[in-house]
Write an enzyme that holds these catalytic residues in place. Structure first.
Site: not given
Ligand code: HPA
Length: 302
Positions: A53, A84, A106, A108-109, A136, A234-235, A258, A270
């Protein structure tokens, strides 16, 4: 009918599904994709970059770039996440021959881990000896502020699928790859050195991969902290597993966009993730530039 579907699923899992009527193993598909890329560029990349990201723009500044849409590469999965891009860019940066993925898919897709990791296999098949994977991530360490860069020392895989699940093709790599040095210690040392010299603040820690697409619950965040993880995302893990399987060395860097859920009490979004990634982009790109230069200067690339 059901039988056919069962057999198709089985063939897919075994990596022998038919492509244009021709049987193809995973090995064949990886090399067909690499061959299609070589037909567009005779460039021999030594470093593969997977740009997470906010970082896709790094490839825009390659010298003499050749960009290829994922849709034009056989067997490549497409990414649908906003921001992306879904292109492969070949070119030199600071004299280093690179191939970069602008965007990734990903799990999750809806992709399997093997599919999410397929492009990383192609980077290695193209010649990448070192894979630099970026992402990220949410910070689990409460002392780290958003914008912190974290060198990945190790990972914990909590995804519910594994990129190497299924029959193993020895032409790609061993059945049971060692993960003791998944993130090459000598390259981590190189990254710490260049960050120190350039006075770029850099933490080091453990990345845990979660399936998403929901962000974690505060209870999950406490669990992940207990497990010894520093950042959650998540990757990355499927790509690192296939790169190691194929013998490439890996550098992983997370941008902590974050603090993970429940740490501040504020809801996650997001937008916050992309905003922080964009804010840190120049620093992150500066670090990548210095890493590429140091890989060459220290003779890490053959
Ligand atoms: N959790 C999971 N994936 C993420 C996060 C998070 O807080 N921030 C960016 N990708």
């Amino acid at each position: 009918m059901n039988h056919d579907k069962g057999r198709a699923d089985e063939r897919r899992e075994q990596g022998t599904e038919s492509v244009d009527g021709l049987p193809a193993t995973l090995y064949d598909r990886v090399h067909a994709a690499a061959q299609a890329i070589r037909e567009r560029s005779d460039f021999m990349p030594k470093v593969g970059l997977i740009l997470g990201s906010g970082l896709g723009g790094f490839a825009e500044s390659f010298d003499t770039p050749v960009a290829i849409d994922y849709g034009d590469i056989p067997h490549f999965p497409r990414s649908h996440v906003v921001g992306h891009k879904g292109r492969l860019v070949l070119g030199t940066r600071g004299g280093t021959c690179c191939v970069a993925m602008q965007g990734r898919v990903h799990m999750y897709e809806g992709h399997s881990a093997a599919t999410a990791a397929f492009p990383a296999r192609v980077l290695v098949a193209l010649g990448a000896q070192v894979i630099i994977v970026t992402n990220a991530a949410g910070g689990l360490n409460p002392t780290w502020q958003p914008g912190t860069l974290m060198l990945i020392r190790d990972h914990i895989d909590l995804l519910r699928d594994h990129a190497l699940r299924g029959p193993n093709d020895e032409r790609l790599g061993p059945r049971f790859p060692d993960m003791t040095h998944a993130y090459a210690p000598e390259l981590r040392s190189l990254v710490r050195d260049v960050a120190d010299t350039a006075k770029i603040p850099l933490q080091e820690g453990v990345y845990v991969a979660m399936p998403g697409p929901t962000y974690e619950t505060p209870a999950e965040v406490r669990m992940l902290q207990t497990l010894g993880a520093d950042a959650t995302g998540m990757s990355t893990v499927p790509e690192v597993c296939v790169a190691r399987h194929m013998g490439a060395r890996v550098i992983g860097i997370s941008c902590i966009t974050n603090q993970a859920a429940g740490i501040t009490g504020q809801a996650l979004s997001h937008e916050e993730v992309t905003e922080t990634a964009n804010r840190v982009r120049a620093t992150f790109e500066g670090l990548l530039d210095r890493i590429l230069a140091a890989l060459v200067a220290r003779g890490e690339l053959r």
